[in-house]
Design an enzyme around this catalytic site. Structure first.
Site, short mmCIF file in Angstrom:
data_model
loop_
_atom_site.label_atom_id
_atom_site.label_comp_id
_atom_site.label_asym_id
_atom_site.label_seq_id
_atom_site.Cartn_x
_atom_site.Cartn_y
_atom_site.Cartn_z
N ASP A 111 20.52 62.24 -7.97
CA ASP A 111 20.05 63.48 -7.38
C ASP A 111 21.13 64.14 -6.53
O ASP A 111 21.69 63.50 -5.64
CB ASP A 111 18.80 63.21 -6.53
CG ASP A 111 18.19 64.48 -5.97
OD1 ASP A 111 18.10 65.48 -6.72
OD2 ASP A 111 17.79 64.49 -4.79
N ASP B 241 20.68 72.27 -7.90
CA ASP B 241 19.71 71.21 -7.67
C ASP B 241 19.33 70.51 -8.96
O ASP B 241 18.66 71.08 -9.82
CB ASP B 241 18.46 71.80 -7.01
CG ASP B 241 17.50 70.73 -6.51
OD1 ASP B 241 17.79 69.53 -6.70
OD2 ASP B 241 16.46 71.10 -5.93
#
Length: 524
Positions: A404, A188
């Site tokens: 992201d 992440d």
């Protein structure tokens, strides 16, 4: 003279005809046979191939003897200057078979629900962070030079998508503890705290493989409340007694550090903050990594054992080992293949000449995220009329564009999205268009086609650089019937997000020393 006049008229007519053809060509979506060559303003979507690949995510059945407790998987070749991990898509983990969806529409709905929760989380964090910050508090990453990696020169490993096992779309298998035991962990770029589920469990969700037992690791060491790692937590607490007497005694009688991480989707993890040894593929173990040992974990994290944080904050894994660069390539979410995450002590390598580079920016109010200097978007080879302010970060820390790995669908400010959508619709007017499909308001019925030519979509960066996306990175299947939708969406948040659908098949490299992010197509 008359003959010259006729020639001039013919020339003018041909010139005007050529202008008309060029101006209208991007608006012509054509049904093409496989192997056809598109124009510079268009790209070919292989409908047959993408529909066939979508079926893989529905039919994947891991081997019943797939190992879950042996040593770590073989990594891609690495040098002394890199740590490598294999990256996998979420729908191809061993646990995915237990969460099988009845059809591709149900799978897409599950993905979009996770994606909406992810975007809400990012928007909430951005809203809390912005305001009252001076322009001097925002600066490129290059101003914060980092020291060479101490524990290991670099790290490389495989990446897997995490869509069907909770919050998180891509996963890697990481060795935790001494002796090392492998665990699937979410990768992440939008998180800073590493963590995994730990025994004893007050509340642990179902994960692939056994839960980590810190008492079985000789390298597990609780952190005290006055440690620098504990002070770096956004949310921490102290306690004067430990869940185990041995753990408290090993901490010299000092109060031990507790951590808590909450996500906008309602997920959270709470437990002890400790240091542990991590092992990545065939690379040397990395000791002393601060990691949360979660005893109470709830939310969307079903399947993954925990999370490996790749954000820009001080507690993320690259920051803790003072990495100078890292890169990843995200495989198609419907593909069972894997690619690699590479964390290195050396400068970023951007691959072939086709690599596109852009400024890597930092927001002092929201230091977790990796911001990129986007300047414009084109459709069909034509720049959209979008003001630079639509992509800029202002003095309060609001705005900007982040890259992201956890967000699937790229989110753009409302007017920016509308400009992109309208230009794309104009270039696909000949395609049958069904009604809107949940998040997506621009969809097409491609059930009768094997391939189709559609307008290109490109991201533009300073210096006239363009990242032209493959058609399958912005026109995606959403059901079994052949419905495809434009994978962009509007957002009311202050920032825009380049999601992982648009990143698929492109190596994204972060040069932390020189404040540069690189996009290298076909470098997986």
């Amino acid at each position: 003279m008359a003959e010259d006049s006729i020639h001039r008229r013919h020339f003018v007519l041909l010139f005007l005809l050529s202008l008309f053809t060029l101006s209208t060509y991007p608006a012509m979506a054509r049904h093409l046979p496989p192997g056809s060559t598109p124009s510079p303003a268009t790209a070919i979507l292989d409908v047959s191939a993408t529909r066939a690949q979508a079926l893989q995510a529905l039919s994947f059945a891991p081997s019943s003897h797939q190992p879950t407790s042996h040593l770590l998987p073989h990594s891609h070749s690495s040098t002394a200057a890199a740590i490598s991990l294999a990256i996998h898509s979420r729908d191809f983990l061993p646990s995915s078979a237990a969460h099988r969806h009845p059809d591709y529409k149900a799978l897409t709905l599950a993905r979009l629900r996770r994606d909406a929760a992810r975007v809400r989380s990012i928007a909430a964090r951005a809203a809390l962070a912005v305001g009252g910050v001076a322009a001097s508090d925002m600066k490129p990453v290059a101003e914060d030079k980092v020291a060479p990696i101490a524990a290991a020169d670099s790290i490389e490993g495989p990446i897997v998508s995490g869509t069907s096992v909770g919050s998180g779309e891509y996963f890697s298998r990481v060795g935790v503890g001494s002796p090392a035991r492998p665990f699937y962990m979410v990768l992440d770029t939008g998180s800073d705290v590493n963590w995994l589920q730990c025994l004893p469990c007050a509340d642990c969700y179902q994960q692939t493989g056994p839960v980590f037992d810190p008492s079985a690791s000789s390298s597990y060491a609780p952190l005290s409340c006055d440690s620098s790692q504990c002070r770096s937590l956004d949310a921490s607490a102290c306690r004067n007694s430990s869940s185990t007497e041995a753990a408290f005694a090993s901490d010299g009688g000092e109060a031990s550090c507790l951590y808590q991480v909450s996500y906008g989707d309602g997920s959270f993890t709470v437990g002890d903050f400790a240091t542990e040894t991590l092992t990545f593929g065939l690379s040397d173990p990395v000791s002393g990594v601060a990691i949360g040992c979660g005893h109470d974990n709830e939310g969307l994290f079903v399947g993954a054992a925990g999370l490996l944080a790749l954000g820009a904050g001080p507690l993320s894994f690259p920051s803790q080992i003072s990495a100078r660069s890292f890169s990843y390539c995200l495989v198609d979410r419907d593909s069972s293949s894997s690619s690699t995450l590479l964390i290195s002590a050396g400068a970023a390598q951007f691959g072939e000449a086709s690599a596109v580079t852009a400024p890597l920016l930092r927001n002092r109010r929201l230091e977790t995220f990796h911001y990129v200097g986007l300047t414009g978007i084109s459709v069909g080879g034509q720049m959209l009329s979008i003001p630079p302010s639509a992509f800029a970060m202002d003095e309060s820390g609001a705005g900007g564009v982040i890259v992201d790995s956890g967000t699937a669908v790229t989110r753009l400010q409302g007017p920016t999205y509308t400009a992109l959508r309208d230009a794309f619709r104009a270039g696909t007017a000949s395609l049958p268009s069904p009604s809107a499909w949940l998040l997506f308001d621009t969809c097409y019925d491609l059930s009768s086609l094997t391939s189709v030519e559609v307008p290109t979509v490109g991201f533009h960066f300073p210096g006239g650089k363009e990242l032209r996306l493959p058609a399958k990175n912005y026109l995606v299947p959403v059901d079994d019937a052949g419905t495809y939708c434009l994978a962009f969406a509007p957002t009311a948040a202050s920032l825009s997000i380049i999601g992982n659908v648009q990143q698929q098949g492109i190596r994204v490299s972060f040069d932390l020393d020189n404040a540069v992010v690189g996009f290298s197509p076909n470098e997986c």
